[in-house]
Design an enzyme around this catalytic site. Structure first.
Site, PDB file in Angstrom:
ATOM      1  N   TYR A  53      15.222  10.711  -0.010  1.00  0.00           N
ATOM      2  CA  TYR A  53      14.229  10.612   1.060  1.00  0.00           C
ATOM      3  C   TYR A  53      14.647  11.371   2.311  1.00  0.00           C
ATOM      4  CZ  TYR A  53      12.517   6.649  -1.748  1.00  0.00           C
ATOM      5  OH  TYR A  53      12.048   5.848  -2.752  1.00  0.00           O
ATOM      6  N   SER A 236       4.821   1.086  -4.481  1.00  0.00           N
ATOM      7  CA  SER A 236       3.417   1.539  -4.436  1.00  0.00           C
ATOM      8  C   SER A 236       2.414   0.409  -4.685  1.00  0.00           C
ATOM      9  CB  SER A 236       3.180   2.677  -5.448  1.00  0.00           C
ATOM     10  OG  SER A 236       3.794   3.860  -5.018  1.00  0.00           O
ATOM     11  N   LEU A 238       0.075  -0.374  -2.899  1.00  0.00           N
ATOM     12  CA  LEU A 238      -1.230   0.154  -2.475  1.00  0.00           C
ATOM     13  C   LEU A 238      -1.565   1.457  -3.187  1.00  0.00           C
ATOM     14  CD1 LEU A 238      -1.158  -0.560   1.373  1.00  0.00           C
ATOM     15  CD2 LEU A 238      -2.605  -1.663  -0.353  1.00  0.00           C
ATOM     16  N   GLY A 241      -1.717   4.362  -1.043  1.00  0.00           N
ATOM     17  CA  GLY A 241      -2.855   4.298  -0.129  1.00  0.00           C
ATOM     18  C   GLY A 241      -4.211   4.402  -0.795  1.00  0.00           C
ATOM     19  N   LEU A 243      -5.624   2.436  -2.899  1.00  0.00           N
ATOM     20  CA  LEU A 243      -6.322   1.153  -2.984  1.00  0.00           C
ATOM     21  C   LEU A 243      -6.973   0.733  -1.666  1.00  0.00           C
ATOM     22  CD1 LEU A 243      -3.940  -0.778  -5.381  1.00  0.00           C
ATOM     23  CD2 LEU A 243      -6.394  -0.417  -5.730  1.00  0.00           C
ATOM     24  N   THR A 244      -6.712   1.465  -0.588  1.00  0.00           N
ATOM     25  CA  THR A 244      -7.438   1.200   0.655  1.00  0.00           C
ATOM     26  C   THR A 244      -8.863   1.743   0.582  1.00  0.00           C
ATOM     27  OG1 THR A 244      -6.840   3.296   1.728  1.00  0.00           O
ATOM     28  CG2 THR A 244      -5.282   1.456   1.951  1.00  0.00           C
ATOM     29  N   GLY A 245      -9.094   2.666  -0.352  1.00  0.00           N
ATOM     30  CA  GLY A 245     -10.395   3.315  -0.472  1.00  0.00           C
ATOM     31  C   GLY A 245     -10.524   4.585   0.346  1.00  0.00           C
ATOM     32  N   LYS A 246      -9.480   4.945   1.091  1.00  0.00           N
ATOM     33  CA  LYS A 246      -9.626   6.083   2.003  1.00  0.00           C
ATOM     34  C   LYS A 246      -9.723   7.432   1.297  1.00  0.00           C
ATOM     35  CE  LYS A 246      -4.625   6.426   2.994  1.00  0.00           C
ATOM     36  NZ  LYS A 246      -3.612   6.258   4.065  1.00  0.00           N
TER      37      LYS A 246
END
Length: 348
Positions: A53, A236, A238, A241, A243-246
């Site tokens: 990372y 992960s 989400l 990300g 699963l936020t729908g963005k």
């Protein structure tokens, strides 16, 4: 914040773990420190990082995340109250991890090199949980294999027994306390557990992807986690990300990870959008923030030791931390499973 035992180690870790891979690219040092402060204030004692990372992997930012955590550890003075997890890179052709551009492998010599670098950047003389980021053998990793099995047997695979041997030496030397695996298969976990019977260290955890649109851990690995007490460190939750729908319908919000780095292919497969829409509709129906629904579901699983969450702002982090107040009732779980029955694992 509830705590759970890490494997059979006797160490208690928070049910939410702070993932830090954005520190060093999407997040500055100051922003990383602010997230770490907030996590600590909310009862999180478990922090996950890696020599790889920040993300995406780059020569110029490799190790930046550990360095940022290291400066925070020095400032906060609470190293003894924290459980720090890091990882050694698996088999890789990236030329910047090892001297001379050597192919990265899980050999004793390379593991020692990787660990010394992590210890130096973190500013600590031991790591609580040292994990193998992915296997030395060739597999379809990070979703590239889809729902099909992809593996190639290679004569030059570093034997698991050899890798565990050096990890055992490092435990004896006090440089690491416990070991874990990541992005591993049921066969790999079985092999690691069998190897431990000969005196090598016993793995304490499995860090694999797990979320509402990728529940493949439940097939084969969940039983190991429960029966052998080698629990899942779920990453992960989400789905990066998604699963936020963005990202629905190809949307690319400014500043979002997929917009910046175009690394979301794992979650751009057939059937993903329709599954996400179903979970978003359920969240609306139940009056629950969709972020908190997705994270709470992962945390609630009996085979999960800790749920590794990540954010790029303290506002996002606050929303995610609010998931601990969401209860996955039997009725809600039945509705989630009904969606899963129709839209099973579109993004493995």
């Amino acid at each position: 914040m509830k705590q759970r035992e890490l494997g059979r180690t006797g160490i208690l870790v928070s049910e939410i773990c702070l993932g830090t891979m954005t520190f060093g690219q999407q997040n500055t040092e100051a922003e990383g420190h602010a997230q770490l402060d907030m996590a600590l204030e909310h009862g999180i004692n478990f922090i996950d990082t890696a020599e790889l990372y920040s993300i995406p992997p780059r020569a110029e930012t490799q190790g930046a995340t550990e360095t940022i955590i290291g400066t925070w550890l020095k400032a906060c003075g609470q190293r003894d109250k924290l459980v720090i997890a890091s990882k050694a890179v698996g088999r890789s052709a990236f030329p910047w991890f090892r001297p001379g551009g050597e192919e990265t492998r899980l050999t004793p010599r390379q593991i020692r090199y990787a660990l010394e670098g992590s210890l130096r950047r973190l500013g600590t003389d031991y790591i609580d949980l040292y994990q193998l980021h992915w296997p030395d053998r060739k597999l379809g990793l990070f979703g590239e294999g889809g729902n099909t099995f992809t593996a190639v047997s290679d004569a030059d695979e570093v034997p698991i027994e050899e890798t565990l041997g050096v990890l055992g030496d490092l435990v004896t030397e006090g440089k690491i306390r416990h070991v874990g695996v990541s992005n591993e298969t049921a066969w790999g976990v079985a092999k690691y557990l069998a190897s431990a019977s000969s005196g090598a260290p016993r793995i304490a955890s499995i860090q694999n992807a797990y979320n509402l649109i990728n529940r493949t851990f439940e097939i084969g690995l969940a039983e190991f986690a429960l029966r052998e007490k080698v629990g899942l460190l779920a990453y992960s939750p989400l789905a990066q990300g998604y699963l936020t729908g963005k990202y629905l319908n190809g949307a690319r919000p400014a500043g979002a990870r997929t917009t910046l780095f175009d690394r979301g292919q794992r979650y751009q497969k057939p059937g993903v959008d329709v599954a996400i829409e179903a979970y978003l509709a359920l969240a609306r129906e139940e009056g629950i923030d969709p972020v908190q629904l997705a994270v709470a579901f992962v945390t609630s699983r009996p085979f999960v030791t800790s749920n590794i969450i990540g954010a790029t702002s303290t506002e996002q982090l606050a929303t995610i931390l609010g998931s601990v107040d969401v209860t996955i009732t039997p009725e809600l779980e039945a509705k989630i499973n009904a969606i899963h029955q129709v839209h099973s694992n579109p993004a493995p």
